[in-house]
Motif scaffolding. Sequence first.
Motif, PDB file in Angstrom:
ATOM      1  N   GLN A 109      -4.410  11.007  -2.845  1.00  0.00           N
ATOM      2  CA  GLN A 109      -3.732  11.784  -3.096  1.00  0.00           C
ATOM      3  C   GLN A 109      -3.507  11.612  -4.891  1.00  0.00           C
ATOM      4  OE1 GLN A 109      -0.884  10.852  -0.095  1.00  0.00           O
ATOM      5  NE2 GLN A 109      -2.207  12.456   1.755  1.00  0.00           N
ATOM      6  N   VAL A 110      -3.527   9.964  -4.910  1.00  0.00           N
ATOM      7  CA  VAL A 110      -2.859   9.747  -6.009  1.00  0.00           C
ATOM      8  C   VAL A 110      -4.019  10.600  -7.336  1.00  0.00           C
ATOM      9  CG1 VAL A 110      -2.755   7.752  -7.951  1.00  0.00           C
ATOM     10  CG2 VAL A 110      -1.580   7.909  -6.266  1.00  0.00           C
ATOM     11  N   GLU A 111      -5.122  10.472  -7.500  1.00  0.00           N
ATOM     12  CA  GLU A 111      -6.368  11.238  -8.404  1.00  0.00           C
ATOM     13  C   GLU A 111      -5.524  12.875  -8.372  1.00  0.00           C
ATOM     14  OE1 GLU A 111      -9.502   9.362  -6.976  1.00  0.00           O
ATOM     15  OE2 GLU A 111      -9.453   7.967  -7.570  1.00  0.00           O
ATOM     16  N   ASN A 112      -5.165  13.409  -7.390  1.00  0.00           N
ATOM     17  CA  ASN A 112      -5.184  14.812  -7.311  1.00  0.00           C
ATOM     18  C   ASN A 112      -4.075  14.549  -7.211  1.00  0.00           C
ATOM     19  OD1 ASN A 112      -5.632  17.455  -7.516  1.00  0.00           O
ATOM     20  ND2 ASN A 112      -7.392  17.620  -6.309  1.00  0.00           N
ATOM     21  N   PRO A 113      -2.793  15.145  -7.238  1.00  0.00           N
ATOM     22  CA  PRO A 113      -1.742  15.290  -6.242  1.00  0.00           C
ATOM     23  C   PRO A 113      -0.658  16.903  -6.367  1.00  0.00           C
ATOM     24  CG  PRO A 113      -0.665  14.535  -8.837  1.00  0.00           C
ATOM     25  CD  PRO A 113      -2.391  14.341  -8.959  1.00  0.00           C
ATOM     26  N   LYS A 114      -2.539  17.598  -6.866  1.00  0.00           N
ATOM     27  CA  LYS A 114      -2.464  18.914  -6.982  1.00  0.00           C
ATOM     28  C   LYS A 114      -2.858  19.900  -5.362  1.00  0.00           C
ATOM     29  CE  LYS A 114      -1.555  20.405 -11.687  1.00  0.00           C
ATOM     30  NZ  LYS A 114      -1.945  21.093 -12.920  1.00  0.00           N
ATOM     31  N   SER A 115      -3.199  18.841  -5.535  1.00  0.00           N
ATOM     32  CA  SER A 115      -3.994  18.837  -3.867  1.00  0.00           C
ATOM     33  C   SER A 115      -3.062  19.061  -2.595  1.00  0.00           C
ATOM     34  CB  SER A 115      -5.304  17.977  -3.472  1.00  0.00           C
ATOM     35  OG  SER A 115      -5.345  17.330  -3.375  1.00  0.00           O
ATOM     36  N   THR A 116      -2.359  18.028  -2.773  1.00  0.00           N
ATOM     37  CA  THR A 116      -0.927  18.242  -1.767  1.00  0.00           C
ATOM     38  C   THR A 116       0.343  18.762  -2.049  1.00  0.00           C
ATOM     39  OG1 THR A 116      -0.120  16.657  -2.333  1.00  0.00           O
ATOM     40  CG2 THR A 116      -1.697  15.546  -0.823  1.00  0.00           C
ATOM     41  N   HIS A 117       1.273  19.392  -1.120  1.00  0.00           N
ATOM     42  CA  HIS A 117       1.892  20.209  -1.203  1.00  0.00           C
ATOM     43  C   HIS A 117       2.881  19.759  -2.171  1.00  0.00           C
ATOM     44  CE1 HIS A 117       5.096  23.120  -0.178  1.00  0.00           C
ATOM     45  NE2 HIS A 117       4.196  23.153   0.792  1.00  0.00           N
ATOM     46  N   PRO A 118       3.577  20.537  -2.669  1.00  0.00           N
ATOM     47  CA  PRO A 118       4.486  19.315  -3.707  1.00  0.00           C
ATOM     48  C   PRO A 118       6.238  19.010  -2.301  1.00  0.00           C
ATOM     49  CG  PRO A 118       4.864  22.076  -4.033  1.00  0.00           C
ATOM     50  CD  PRO A 118       3.414  21.963  -3.186  1.00  0.00           C
ATOM     51  N   ASP A 119       6.111  19.337  -1.094  1.00  0.00           N
ATOM     52  CA  ASP A 119       6.825  19.255  -0.602  1.00  0.00           C
ATOM     53  C   ASP A 119       6.311  18.061   0.348  1.00  0.00           C
ATOM     54  OD1 ASP A 119       9.178  20.925  -1.286  1.00  0.00           O
ATOM     55  OD2 ASP A 119       8.180  22.324   0.095  1.00  0.00           O
ATOM     56  N   TYR A 120       5.219  17.323   0.347  1.00  0.00           N
ATOM     57  CA  TYR A 120       4.862  16.134   1.503  1.00  0.00           C
ATOM     58  C   TYR A 120       4.972  15.309   0.339  1.00  0.00           C
ATOM     59  CZ  TYR A 120       1.723  13.576   2.562  1.00  0.00           C
ATOM     60  OH  TYR A 120       0.377  11.940   2.679  1.00  0.00           O
ATOM     61  N   ARG A 121       5.670  14.260   1.433  1.00  0.00           N
ATOM     62  CA  ARG A 121       6.071  13.023   1.740  1.00  0.00           C
ATOM     63  C   ARG A 121       5.235  12.057   2.880  1.00  0.00           C
ATOM     64  NH1 ARG A 121       7.306  15.481  -2.043  1.00  0.00           N
ATOM     65  NH2 ARG A 121       9.519  15.176  -3.551  1.00  0.00           N
ATOM     66  N   MET A 122       5.037  10.195   2.005  1.00  0.00           N
ATOM     67  CA  MET A 122       4.493   9.695   2.989  1.00  0.00           C
ATOM     68  C   MET A 122       5.368   8.658   2.958  1.00  0.00           C
ATOM     69  SD  MET A 122       0.996   7.405   3.513  1.00  0.00           S
ATOM     70  CE  MET A 122      -0.373   9.047   3.430  1.00  0.00           C
ATOM     71  N   TRP A 123       5.974   8.515   4.383  1.00  0.00           N
ATOM     72  CA  TRP A 123       6.851   6.969   4.333  1.00  0.00           C
ATOM     73  C   TRP A 123       5.576   6.608   5.404  1.00  0.00           C
ATOM     74  CZ3 TRP A 123      11.361   7.388   2.542  1.00  0.00           C
ATOM     75  CH2 TRP A 123      12.101   8.791   2.037  1.00  0.00           C
ATOM     76  N   LEU A 124       5.466   5.269   5.400  1.00  0.00           N
ATOM     77  CA  LEU A 124       4.992   3.809   5.514  1.00  0.00           C
ATOM     78  C   LEU A 124       6.170   2.518   6.142  1.00  0.00           C
ATOM     79  CD1 LEU A 124       2.364   3.320   2.737  1.00  0.00           C
ATOM     80  CD2 LEU A 124       2.367   5.186   5.254  1.00  0.00           C
ATOM     81  N   THR A 125       6.174   2.229   7.034  1.00  0.00           N
ATOM     82  CA  THR A 125       7.178   0.685   7.524  1.00  0.00           C
ATOM     83  C   THR A 125       5.761  -0.126   7.745  1.00  0.00           C
ATOM     84  OG1 THR A 125       7.070   1.375  10.356  1.00  0.00           O
ATOM     85  CG2 THR A 125       8.514   2.455   8.726  1.00  0.00           C
ATOM     86  N   ALA A 126       5.894  -1.325   7.184  1.00  0.00           N
ATOM     87  CA  ALA A 126       5.515  -2.567   7.953  1.00  0.00           C
ATOM     88  C   ALA A 126       6.286  -3.428   7.403  1.00  0.00           C
ATOM     89  CB  ALA A 126       4.160  -2.329   6.164  1.00  0.00           C
ATOM     90  N   LYS A 127       5.826  -4.590   7.626  1.00  0.00           N
ATOM     91  CA  LYS A 127       6.296  -6.103   7.588  1.00  0.00           C
ATOM     92  C   LYS A 127       4.939  -6.802   6.679  1.00  0.00           C
ATOM     93  CE  LYS A 127       8.543  -6.867  11.997  1.00  0.00           C
ATOM     94  NZ  LYS A 127       8.586  -8.126  13.189  1.00  0.00           N
ATOM     95  N   PRO A 128       5.508  -7.628   6.076  1.00  0.00           N
ATOM     96  CA  PRO A 128       4.452  -8.445   5.247  1.00  0.00           C
ATOM     97  C   PRO A 128       3.613  -8.733   5.133  1.00  0.00           C
ATOM     98  CG  PRO A 128       6.977  -9.219   4.310  1.00  0.00           C
ATOM     99  CD  PRO A 128       7.005  -8.150   6.099  1.00  0.00           C
ATOM    100  N   CYS A 129       2.519  -8.222   5.108  1.00  0.00           N
ATOM    101  CA  CYS A 129       1.367  -8.540   5.676  1.00  0.00           C
ATOM    102  C   CYS A 129       0.373  -8.923   3.917  1.00  0.00           C
ATOM    103  CB  CYS A 129       0.193  -8.501   6.452  1.00  0.00           C
ATOM    104  SG  CYS A 129       0.146  -6.176   6.670  1.00  0.00           S
ATOM    105  N   LYS A 130      -1.209 -10.218   4.103  1.00  0.00           N
ATOM    106  CA  LYS A 130      -1.045 -10.098   3.119  1.00  0.00           C
ATOM    107  C   LYS A 130      -2.760  -8.885   3.592  1.00  0.00           C
ATOM    108  CE  LYS A 130      -4.606 -13.244   5.630  1.00  0.00           C
ATOM    109  NZ  LYS A 130      -5.148 -14.337   5.584  1.00  0.00           N
ATOM    110  N   GLU A 131      -2.933  -8.478   4.244  1.00  0.00           N
ATOM    111  CA  GLU A 131      -3.962  -7.145   4.155  1.00  0.00           C
ATOM    112  C   GLU A 131      -3.470  -5.986   4.013  1.00  0.00           C
ATOM    113  OE1 GLU A 131      -4.824 -10.149   7.413  1.00  0.00           O
ATOM    114  OE2 GLU A 131      -2.758  -8.726   6.956  1.00  0.00           O
ATOM    115  N   PHE A 132      -1.650  -5.714   3.683  1.00  0.00           N
ATOM    116  CA  PHE A 132      -1.942  -4.099   3.431  1.00  0.00           C
ATOM    117  C   PHE A 132      -2.417  -3.748   1.767  1.00  0.00           C
ATOM    118  CE2 PHE A 132       1.334  -0.920   1.604  1.00  0.00           C
ATOM    119  CZ  PHE A 132       1.226  -0.287   2.861  1.00  0.00           C
TER     120      PHE A 132
END
Length: 190
Positions: A109-132
């Motif tokens: 998605q970062v490499e080609n932002p035009k491939s996603t709809h302009p109103d699209y958003r991804m929200w993530l929730t996570a506790k701190p972890c070394k694997e993130f």
Amino acid sequence: MFVRSSLGEMYGEAPALNLKAAFDVSDNASPLIFVLSSGADPMSSLQALANSIGENGINMRVTSLGQGQGPIAEAHIESASIEGGWVCLQNCHLAVSWLPRLEQIVEKQVENPKSTHPDYRMWLTAKPCKEFPVAVLQVGIKLSMQPPRGVRANMLRGLGTDISDDNFLFETQIKTQTQTQTNNESESKS
């Protein structure tokens, strides 16, 4: 106590998280990442924000990650990125084996932002972890979510309002106001 007494009450408590401001600076290629601590849950605030945007609100697909939820999350990401909705992936720290796939999706998605709809958003929730994935953290907007300390702070965050004596009419104030109105009405009639 020293900070409050020296600088004032507003410097004694952490400000509530402003999701609208975070949303305003976000784009369709950068995930918004809630870094959680125990007891913190941004979902009610996030849902309220989604409902407040536009005439009918934003369609938000929520997936609580865990065993076997990766394919469901990917389907939600795919449909939201095409249609322009939001996707919220909760508890990313519980899906350690799926995090490399999340990294691939975000990088695409970062490499080609035009491939996603302009109103699209991804929200993530996570506790701190070394694997993130570090790459996801680098391109994302990080939001720290601390649980409120004490009953008053919890109520403030939950209601999003100022809970102070000035905002409430107590029984004695109501009786006084009623008596004053009655006296004023009697004086105006005479």
